[in-house]
Design a protein around this motif. Structure first.
Motif: not given
Ligand code: PGA
Length: 304
Positions: A103-104, A200, A204-206, A272
């Motif tokens: 997403t990000t 989020r 979500s990775g964030t 990251r």
């Molecule tokens: P998201 O970002 O899944 O929060 O959009 C990807 C990440 O930073 O791993």
């Protein structure tokens, strides 16, 4: 003197020279031994000179044969690289590319894709934007050509190339008491712990990185609201609903418009990286290979 030889004759000649044997050369080329002998006889006839000496059952290159071998290798190697280039070009011209991005990552992926498409206008691309959890499922089921994500999962056997930094920063909106207060000073993580955060969605990775940041410092993360997109997070932060941790890639416009501010907090940003990822052993199409090369070069050049 006009030499009348064919590429086929050159390939047969090289195979015989490499093997010092007509029968083995024939096997290598999937030809009969008489067919190989005939090609060599024709070649020697066209050149007007013997290329091989026959001593009993053994064959050797003559001096002329050795000279001719060098030239022949030059020609066939060039031909091979032209063939490879043309094959690649054909594939790259007309292919389809299926990319899935976090997403990000969408905040910069669309721009990169636009540049790539300008260079290869015949290529069609489908872009799926989803969160980390769903990205991992996509990799497991091998549904996409390439994936752009944050931290690649360790449990899968992957090729993962880092290509761009992805700093996660803490932001505050105009409506929040911290927006003006001590604008120039640095906060400790425990000082910001008392404030509510908008976060989020799970997966979500964030969000995962943010939770780890608090957990590692034995701090409590108090969340006020949860959103499935960075856009919604930014709106909520602007409205003063809480602080947030987001990728710096998502807030360029808001920083310019001064509707959010990056809070200076010790140990932040969370460092990251963005990775270009695919399953180990997967055969990348020519288009996917071209895109990978492009991303690794362009991405490493782009600044945050
Ligand atoms: P998201 O970002 O899944 O929060 O959009 C990807 C990440 O930073 O791993």
């Amino acid at each position: 003197m006009a030499i009348n030889i064919t590429f086929r004759q050159l390939r047969v000649f090289e195979a015989v020279a490499n093997n010092s044997n007509f029968t083995r050369a024939a096997e290598e080329l999937y030809l009969t031994q008489p067919a190989v002998s005939m090609q060599i006889r024709q070649l020697e006839g066209n050149l007007g000179i013997a290329l091989f000496d026959h001593l009993g059952k053994k064959i050797f290159l003559t001096d002329a044969g050795k000279e001719f071998y060098k030239s022949s290798r030059n020609i066939t190697q060039q031909l091979e690289s032209v063939e490879e280039y043309l094959e690649e070009l054909k594939g790259v011209r007309q292919g389809h590319l299926k990319i899935v991005v976090a997403t990000t990552a969408n905040s910069f992926a669309t721009n990169l894709l636009a540049t790539f498409i300008q260079r290869h206008p015949e290529i069609t691309i489908s872009l799926d934007v989803t969160n980390r959890q769903r990205l991992i499922e996509t990799l497991e089921s091998n549904e996409s050509d390439l994936v752009i994500m944050g931290q690649p999962p360790e449990k899968l056997d992957l090729v993962a190339d880092p290509f761009m930094d992805n700093p996660l920063v803490m932001i505050v909106g105009r409506g929040h008491p911290l927006y003006r207060k001590r604008a120039k000073s640095t906060f400790t993580p425990s000082e910001v712990e008392q404030y509510k955060f908008v976060v989020r969605e799970k997966g979500s990775g964030t969000r995962t990185a943010m939770e780890r940041f608090f957990r590692e410092r034995e701090l409590n993360l108090e969340t006020s609201m949860e959103f499935g997109s960075n856009e919604a997070i930014k709106q909520a932060v602007q409205a003063g609903l809480g602080l947030a941790i987001v990728s710096i890639h998502t807030i360029k416009l808001e920083l310019q418009a001064k509707v959010v501010r990056i809070l200076d907090v010790e140990d932040l940003p969370i460092k990251r990286k963005w990775h270009l990822v695919y399953r180990k052993g997967k055969r990348l199409s020519p288009v996917a290979q071209a895109f990978r090369k492009f991303i690794l070069e362009e991405g490493r050049e782009s600044s945050v």
